[in-house]
Enzyme design. Structure first.
Site, PDB file in Angstrom:
ATOM      1  N   LYS A 127       0.883  -1.174   0.000  1.00  0.00           N
ATOM      2  CA  LYS A 127       0.000   0.000   0.000  1.00  0.00           C
ATOM      3  C   LYS A 127       0.914   1.216   0.000  1.00  0.00           C
ATOM      4  O   LYS A 127       2.034   1.154   0.487  1.00  0.00           O
ATOM      5  CB  LYS A 127      -0.853   0.013   1.273  1.00  0.00           C
ATOM      6  CG  LYS A 127      -1.872  -1.104   1.370  1.00  0.00           C
ATOM      7  CD  LYS A 127      -3.242  -0.635   0.880  1.00  0.00           C
ATOM      8  CE  LYS A 127      -4.247  -1.771   0.865  1.00  0.00           C
ATOM      9  NZ  LYS A 127      -4.661  -2.170   2.218  1.00  0.00           N
ATOM     10  N   HIS A 130       2.198   7.009   2.336  1.00  0.00           N
ATOM     11  CA  HIS A 130       1.778   8.365   1.969  1.00  0.00           C
ATOM     12  C   HIS A 130       2.017   9.372   3.086  1.00  0.00           C
ATOM     13  O   HIS A 130       2.504   9.021   4.161  1.00  0.00           O
ATOM     14  CB  HIS A 130       0.314   8.364   1.527  1.00  0.00           C
ATOM     15  CG  HIS A 130      -0.615   7.818   2.559  1.00  0.00           C
ATOM     16  ND1 HIS A 130      -0.902   8.500   3.717  1.00  0.00           N
ATOM     17  CD2 HIS A 130      -1.304   6.657   2.612  1.00  0.00           C
ATOM     18  CE1 HIS A 130      -1.753   7.777   4.422  1.00  0.00           C
ATOM     19  NE2 HIS A 130      -2.008   6.655   3.783  1.00  0.00           N
ATOM     20  N   HIS A 133       1.445   8.767   6.739  1.00  0.00           N
ATOM     21  CA  HIS A 133       2.369   7.930   7.516  1.00  0.00           C
ATOM     22  C   HIS A 133       3.480   8.725   8.165  1.00  0.00           C
ATOM     23  O   HIS A 133       4.228   8.198   8.975  1.00  0.00           O
ATOM     24  CB  HIS A 133       2.986   6.846   6.631  1.00  0.00           C
ATOM     25  CG  HIS A 133       2.014   5.800   6.214  1.00  0.00           C
ATOM     26  ND1 HIS A 133       1.551   5.695   4.932  1.00  0.00           N
ATOM     27  CD2 HIS A 133       1.386   4.835   6.920  1.00  0.00           C
ATOM     28  CE1 HIS A 133       0.696   4.687   4.851  1.00  0.00           C
ATOM     29  NE2 HIS A 133       0.570   4.153   6.049  1.00  0.00           N
TER      30      HIS A 133
HETATM   31  N1  ARG Z   1      -0.558  -1.218   9.847  1.00  0.00           N
HETATM   32  C1  ARG Z   1      -1.509  -0.452  10.571  1.00  0.00           C
HETATM   33  C2  ARG Z   1      -2.078   0.653   9.700  1.00  0.00           C
HETATM   34  O1  ARG Z   1      -1.419   1.075   8.767  1.00  0.00           O
HETATM   35  C3  ARG Z   1      -0.942   0.187  11.789  1.00  0.00           C
HETATM   36  C4  ARG Z   1      -0.400  -0.769  12.803  1.00  0.00           C
HETATM   37  C5  ARG Z   1      -0.381  -0.185  14.160  1.00  0.00           C
HETATM   38  N2  ARG Z   1       0.202  -1.017  15.131  1.00  0.00           N
HETATM   39  C6  ARG Z   1      -0.399  -2.011  15.793  1.00  0.00           C
HETATM   40  N3  ARG Z   1       0.307  -2.701  16.644  1.00  0.00           N
HETATM   41  N4  ARG Z   1      -1.665  -2.268  15.613  1.00  0.00           N
HETATM   42  O2  ARG Z   1      -3.188   1.104   9.971  1.00  0.00           O
END
Ligand code: ARG
Length: 570
Positions: A127, A130, A133
């Protein structure tokens, strides 16, 4: 660094006022109005013991300590002993200590090397990385540096979103329409286009969904062909993320993402069952949280597959076992508040007291002037493009201004990227903000370039002073030259720096430090504009250069803690 509160407590203790050192330490105050002194000691408590009126006691104490070299003036006002620190004593303590500490100035060892996890950035594989982030990435990196500076042993984790049914879809799409070269050349854009195409095609060919589910099951079962493709997507995506991390000078100790926990979930599900927390609901398994004012948390879906929250619980267990953290910090957007509250509660209900050491550090949204972003509508602004644009625009500004630098590309990179980071860390993290180019790159506002420019200006003063600045003997300086006006105010800001670092770390709020660095830069510029530094009088010049050096080191260290470079020329 000298701790005036402690020193004053010692002086009062040695004056034998009838209290223990600890009692005195607790009572020394900083008056809200500095007309009442830099520090004050209230005498109400002593009245009972000594059977005397508090003002009388205060008067006696003031007379006893008045002669100490640390004080410029000691006054009794009502029940208080008001103490004014000798300015000369103050700067003579602060400036040499800062210079001696150099790069280490501001650090302390409150953490005593105890392990703390900072999980940040955590983008989803395949993904776009962007502009949204930037927040977790930059705030997380600053929190890592702050907690590291106060003496904790930090483990930086990038909890990559590298698991889930979408990988089944992506593999199917790649097999049908994919091209190896395209993936290698532009992994994320290409993989994303397959994913989008899959969603279009599935409308007419619903069997694609079944196929994707089968492929994902194979992936979970560890079938070599599927695993190989998934691994390849992951590696290619990570290469692209790493380009951004390199630009930001950010590294991680672990990239254990969601997939890493796939074999660690059954044990968690079993424990939930054993502890009678799991409830069946339409074939799915949930934990009821109604009692705590929250909707239930979904642990397994009706088809048996696990979920985001389950993986988070498994990850927390793994981290506790592997790192024995005293704190496990998650730098994740505030949209996920409920998610974290739910699973933290679940771990608590499982009876693990370390649930209280898990902290979610939320932050608000970033939007662009041009309007909101939307992955679905293709309005995605890649972080890499933003950083590149910042560097390009900075280069133009540097050229226009005729800035003198050894390496225009290096400087433009440090300033352009530093500007984006600085802006990100300027506001309270919880606030939403709008990313505005002219604000980010303004050299005169309360911005990164302004602070970096101030640092370079201090470097230039030291360079111009030549030998004398390079060979300062801080023990032989007459500090009375820097006890007035802007010089003294600057020294006070520099003195506060270590305490600000602790405050920023404990509040998980890098902006506390960002604001203080702006204050120091403004303090320096006031001093620079109001006073002539390179004067004829050698002694005066030395004292002023020592202050310039201390300010320069402090600004540099402060920027470093935010993840920003400090060029010596610009
Ligand atoms: N990958 C997730 C996102 O982009 C964020 C992860 C956050 N960390 C976690 N331990 N849940 O939304």
């Amino acid at each position: 660094m000298i701790n005036y509160k402690d020193e004053i407590a010692k002086v009062l203790f040695e004056a034998e006022i009838g209290l223990t050192l600890e009692e005195i330490q607790d009572m020394v105050e900083v008056p809200s109005d500095n007309k009442m002194g830099d520090y004050a000691f209230p005498c109400f408590k002593l009245a009972k013991v000594l059977r005397k009126a508090p003002p009388m006691i205060a008067k006696d104490i003031a007379a006893k300590i008045e002669g100490n070299h640390m004080f410029e003036k000691v006054e009794q006002v009502n029940a208080y002993v008001n103490m004014f620190i000798s300015k000369e004593d103050f700067v003579a303590h602060v400036v040499p200590e800062v210079i001696a500490a150099g790069d280490e100035y501001g650090k302390c060892n409150i953490g005593e090397g105890k392990p703390v996890i900072v999980e940040f950035s955590s983008p989803n594989i395949a993904k776009p990385f962007h502009i949204g982030h930037i927040r977790s990435t930059v705030i997380g990196n600053a929190l890592y540096k702050l907690w590291d500076a106060i003496g904790y042993d930090i483990i930086r984790i990038n909890h990559l979103g590298d698991y889930g049914t979408q990988f089944g879809k992506m593999i199917v799409a790649y097999r049908l329409w994919g091209n190896r070269e395209d993936v290698i050349n532009e992994p994320i854009k290409t993989l994303l286009s397959y994913y989008t195409k899959f969603h279009v095609e599935v409308e007419e060919h619903p069997e694609l969904d079944d196929e994707a589910r089968k492929v994902f099951a194979k992936l979970e079962a560890g079938e070599p062909e599927e695993v190989e493709l998934w691994q390849w997507f992951r590696d290619e995506s990570l290469k692209e993320f790493n380009r951004v991390y390199d630009m930001l000078d950010i590294t991680f100790d672990s990239y254990a993402g969601e997939s890493f926990y796939s074999d660690k979930m059954p044990a968690i599900i079993q424990e939930l069952k054993d502890k009678n927390l799991l409830v069946e609901s339409n074939g799915a398994n949930i934990v009821q949280l109604e009692e705590y004012g929250m909707p239930p948390i979904l642990i397994t879906k009706s088809d048996g597959s696990s979920l985001y929250a389950t993986r988070d619980i498994a990850a927390a267990f793994y981290r506790k076992k592997t790192y024995d953290f005293v704190k496990n910090i998650y730098v994740v957007a505030s949209q996920q508040n409920l998610h974290f509250q739910q699973w933290f509660k679940t771990v608590e209900l499982m009876g693990h007291e370390w649930a209280k050491d898990c902290v979610h550090i939320p932050f608000g949204l970033v939007s662009l002037e041009e309007g909101t972003m939307s992955t679905r509508h293709g309005r995605v602004v890649f972080l890499e493009d933003v950083l590149n644009r910042a560097v390009e625009q900075t280069k133009e500004i540097i050229k226009e201004k005729g800035v003198n630098t050894d390496d225009i590309d290096e400087t433009a990179k440090a300033v352009g990227i530093g500007a984006v980071i600085f802006q990100e860390l300027s506001n309270n993290r919880i606030k939403d903000y709008v990313f505005k180019w002219d604000k980010v790159l303004n050299f005169d506002g309360e911005t990164g370039p302004y602070v970096q420019y101030t640092h370079a200006r201090a470097c230039s003063v030291l360079r111009n002073a030549g030998e004398i600045a390079a060979n300062l003997d801080t023990a032989a300086i007459d500090y009375s030259y820097i006890t007035g006006g802007a010089a003294y105010e600057l020294a006070k800001l520099i003195y506060k720096f270590p305490a600000v670092i602790v405050d920023a770390a404990e509040k998980y709020e890098p902006s506390v430090l960002t604001r203080h660095i702006v204050d120091i830069a403004q303090g320096f510029n006031k001093f620079y504009n109001e006073e002539h530094i390179l004067v004829d009088n050698e002694e005066e010049k030395k004292a002023k250069l020592a202050l310039v050096l201390a300010a320069k080191d402090t600004i540099k260290n402060g920027l470093a803690l935010l993840g920003i470079k400090a060029p010596e020329r610009m």
